[in-house]
Write a protein that holds these residues in place. Structure first.
Motif, mmCIF file in Angstrom:
data_model
loop_
_atom_site.group_PDB
_atom_site.id
_atom_site.type_symbol
_atom_site.label_atom_id
_atom_site.label_comp_id
_atom_site.label_asym_id
_atom_site.label_seq_id
_atom_site.Cartn_x
_atom_site.Cartn_y
_atom_site.Cartn_z
ATOM 1 N N LEU A 146 0.820 -1.213 0.000
ATOM 2 C CA LEU A 146 0.000 0.000 0.000
ATOM 3 C C LEU A 146 0.857 1.266 0.000
ATOM 4 N N SER A 147 2.069 1.143 0.557
ATOM 5 C CA SER A 147 2.948 2.314 0.579
ATOM 6 C C SER A 147 3.715 2.480 -0.726
ATOM 7 N N GLY A 148 3.490 1.564 -1.676
ATOM 8 C CA GLY A 148 4.116 1.688 -2.977
ATOM 9 C C GLY A 148 5.362 0.873 -3.180
ATOM 10 N N ALA A 149 5.791 0.115 -2.159
ATOM 11 C CA ALA A 149 7.000 -0.695 -2.288
ATOM 12 C C ALA A 149 6.683 -1.996 -3.020
ATOM 13 N N GLU A 150 7.582 -2.413 -3.884
ATOM 14 C CA GLU A 150 7.377 -3.663 -4.608
ATOM 15 C C GLU A 150 7.694 -4.883 -3.755
ATOM 16 N N GLU A 151 8.592 -4.742 -2.770
ATOM 17 C CA GLU A 151 8.965 -5.850 -1.908
ATOM 18 C C GLU A 151 8.756 -5.450 -0.450
ATOM 19 N N ALA A 152 8.703 -6.456 0.416
ATOM 20 C CA ALA A 152 8.544 -6.230 1.851
ATOM 21 C C ALA A 152 9.661 -6.963 2.594
ATOM 22 N N PRO A 153 10.880 -6.408 2.623
ATOM 23 C CA PRO A 153 12.009 -7.125 3.222
ATOM 24 C C PRO A 153 11.868 -7.355 4.718
ATOM 25 N N LEU A 154 11.014 -6.556 5.387
ATOM 26 C CA LEU A 154 10.855 -6.707 6.835
ATOM 27 C C LEU A 154 9.754 -7.684 7.221
ATOM 28 N N ALA A 155 9.043 -8.232 6.241
ATOM 29 C CA ALA A 155 7.911 -9.105 6.554
ATOM 30 C C ALA A 155 8.363 -10.355 7.302
ATOM 31 N N PHE A 156 9.362 -11.023 6.779
ATOM 32 C CA PHE A 156 9.803 -12.258 7.418
ATOM 33 C C PHE A 156 10.495 -12.009 8.752
ATOM 34 N N PRO A 157 11.346 -10.984 8.901
ATOM 35 C CA PRO A 157 11.909 -10.708 10.231
ATOM 36 C C PRO A 157 10.843 -10.430 11.274
ATOM 37 N N PHE A 158 9.808 -9.646 10.929
ATOM 38 C CA PHE A 158 8.740 -9.377 11.890
ATOM 39 C C PHE A 158 7.983 -10.660 12.225
ATOM 40 N N ALA A 159 7.730 -11.493 11.232
ATOM 41 C CA ALA A 159 7.038 -12.761 11.478
ATOM 42 C C ALA A 159 7.869 -13.666 12.385
ATOM 43 N N THR A 160 9.162 -13.725 12.147
ATOM 44 C CA THR A 160 10.040 -14.526 12.995
ATOM 45 C C THR A 160 10.063 -13.989 14.416
ATOM 46 N N GLY A 161 10.018 -12.664 14.554
ATOM 47 C CA GLY A 161 9.968 -12.063 15.887
ATOM 48 C C GLY A 161 8.708 -12.451 16.643
ATOM 49 N N VAL A 162 7.578 -12.485 15.953
ATOM 50 C CA VAL A 162 6.325 -12.902 16.594
ATOM 51 C C VAL A 162 6.414 -14.356 17.046
ATOM 52 N N LEU A 163 6.966 -15.214 16.207
ATOM 53 C CA LEU A 163 7.143 -16.616 16.574
ATOM 54 C C LEU A 163 8.062 -16.751 17.780
ATOM 55 N N LEU A 164 9.112 -15.952 17.824
ATOM 56 C CA LEU A 164 10.031 -15.986 18.961
ATOM 57 C C LEU A 164 9.334 -15.561 20.249
ATOM 58 N N LEU A 165 8.488 -14.543 20.174
ATOM 59 C CA LEU A 165 7.733 -14.111 21.357
ATOM 60 C C LEU A 165 6.799 -15.212 21.845
ATOM 61 N N ALA A 166 6.186 -15.936 20.913
ATOM 62 C CA ALA A 166 5.315 -17.052 21.299
ATOM 63 C C ALA A 166 6.109 -18.142 22.006
ATOM 64 N N ILE A 167 7.316 -18.401 21.530
ATOM 65 C CA ILE A 167 8.161 -19.410 22.174
ATOM 66 C C ILE A 167 8.541 -18.971 23.580
ATOM 67 N N ILE A 168 8.870 -17.701 23.742
ATOM 68 C CA ILE A 168 9.225 -17.194 25.071
ATOM 69 C C ILE A 168 8.033 -17.298 26.015
ATOM 70 N N ALA A 169 6.840 -16.946 25.535
ATOM 71 C CA ALA A 169 5.636 -17.058 26.368
ATOM 72 C C ALA A 169 5.380 -18.512 26.759
ATOM 73 N N ALA A 170 5.543 -19.430 25.798
ATOM 74 C CA ALA A 170 5.351 -20.846 26.098
ATOM 75 C C ALA A 170 6.381 -21.332 27.111
ATOM 76 N N ALA A 171 7.611 -20.847 26.992
ATOM 77 C CA ALA A 171 8.655 -21.255 27.922
ATOM 78 C C ALA A 171 8.340 -20.799 29.345
ATOM 79 N N VAL A 172 7.935 -19.544 29.488
ATOM 80 C CA VAL A 172 7.595 -19.023 30.819
ATOM 81 C C VAL A 172 6.446 -19.811 31.426
ATOM 82 N N HIS A 173 5.434 -20.091 30.627
ATOM 83 C CA HIS A 173 4.285 -20.853 31.125
ATOM 84 C C HIS A 173 4.698 -22.266 31.525
#
Length: 376
Positions: A139-166
């Motif tokens: 939507l911002s006009g960029a042809e690629e989204a280089p940060l998409a996968f890093p942000f997705a990996t970060g979300v997965l990492l947060l889920a792992i940390i939450a699961a570990a604490v629990h």
């Protein structure tokens, strides 16, 4: 004469109990985790030492158009880099199996099911994040989204940390093993993220050095898991004199300094991972000497601890003997590679030996304490 009836002997069940099978499986995969974490340091070193750091120019894809390398375009460098990425997947799968086995054995089915629900939530969240970041970029006009996968990996990492604490909070037995297993799994995911950042930043030498140091720490954690797995649970007491424990921890500080200056030295030397990558800018010759100083001090301290431990018959004496041999070999390889102009094979051996030395030191530290006898 009537036949004498001999009562049939009951069948003896020679099959091991199910808990023993879970324990054996956990031991096998714990060793596989340690070995794979060590091997990936070797494969990562091969990427760097062969100039294949940018063999795959993109991440998580190898190129913007292909997941796998195209040999006609990228040649052997693409295969080496992609092989290291595949090794990351192997390490992650083994770490996940260790977590599941630990939870199954010490948290039961309920703890395992809860962890799986966290995993499902993390995967769904990562997928949604990936598409959301991609949509915003488009939507911002960029042809690629280089940060998409890093942000997705970060979300997965947060889920792992939450699961570990629990999991740690809800597990009554062997929280030490549960914690260490989750640390390895979270560390592997974080390492994948750091590896991607390394590629996207064009092999920034500081990030590359951090990537190696993090891998070395994971080797130490998997070694600690193996030690704790074979150690009786419960309270522990110091098994060595106070002065011996203090000198051992000071030795660990010197070991950390040696590895740190080694990383900086490699980051200033000729093995950058790619011919066009800029280095730190430090004088590699001066850093090589600075790196050797704590290395010689480390060898002296470990030799002193080894002699003292054998004279006093202390608990960690056998592992200290292994450590002193590893350090002496490491010093010899370091001197040899410096005199031969840093041949890639010797540099790679030096990197792997550093990780194994750190893992052995971890075992020594854990042997400074022992379980309190039952009568106490």
């Amino acid at each position: 004469m009537p036949e004498t009836m001999i009562p049939a002997s009951p069948k003896t069940d020679t099959a091991p109990p199910r808990s023993a099978l879970w324990g054996r499986a956990l031991t096998v995969f714990a060793w596989l985790s340690f070995l794979s974490e060590t091997i990936i340091i070797g494969t990562g070193g091969a990427v760097r030492l062969t100039g294949s750091g940018l063999g795959c120019s993109d991440w998580p894809l190898c190129t913007p158009e292909s997941l796998v390398p195209v040999f006609e375009v990228q040649g052997i460098h693409g295969l080496i880099e992609f092989g290291n990425r595949l090794m990351t997947g192997v390490v992650g799968i083994i770490a996940l199996v260790v977590v599941l086995l630990v939870l199954r054995r010490y948290s039961g089915k309920r703890g395992l099911v809860r962890a799986l629900w966290f995993a499902v939530g993390g995967i769904v969240g990562a997928v949604l994040t990936y598409f959301l970041v991609t949509l915003v970029s488009r939507l911002s006009g960029a042809e690629e989204a280089p940060l998409a996968f890093p942000f997705a990996t970060g979300v997965l990492l947060l889920a792992i940390i939450a699961a570990a604490v629990h999991s740690v909070r809800t597990t009554a037995a062997r929280r030490d093993l549960v914690t260490l297993a989750w640390i390895v799994l979270a560390g592997v995911v974080a390492q994948a993220l750091v590896g991607g950042i390394t590629v996207l930043t064009g092999l920034n030498p500081f990030i590359v050095g951090f990537h190696y140091a993090s891998s070395l720490l994971l080797v130490c954690v998997t070694a600690a898991f193996l030690v704790r797995l074979k150690t009786a649970p419960g309270p522990r007491e110091r098994a060595v004199p106070t002065w011996f424990a203090i000198v051992t921890h000071l030795t660990g500080l010197v070991l950390a300094m040696t590895i740190l200056f080694g990383v900086l030295t490699t980051g200033s030397g000729p093995h950058s991972g790619d011919a066009d990558v800029l280095r730190h800018g430090f004088d590699a010759t001066v850093l090589a000497h600075v790196h050797s100083w704590p290395g010689y001090i480390l060898a002296g301290l470990v030799l002193f601890l080894t002699i003292a431990a054998w004279v006093l018959r202390l608990e960690p004496r056998r592992w200290l003997l292994v450590l002193v041999l590893a350090i002496l070999v490491q010093v010899g390889v370091g001197v040899w590679q410096a005199r031969e102009g840093l041949p890639p094979v010797l540099v790679g051996i030096h990197m792997v030996l550093a990780a194994l030395s750190a893992a052995t030191y971890t075992v020594v530290v854990l042997r400074l304490r022992r379980p309190v006898p039952a009568e106490d």
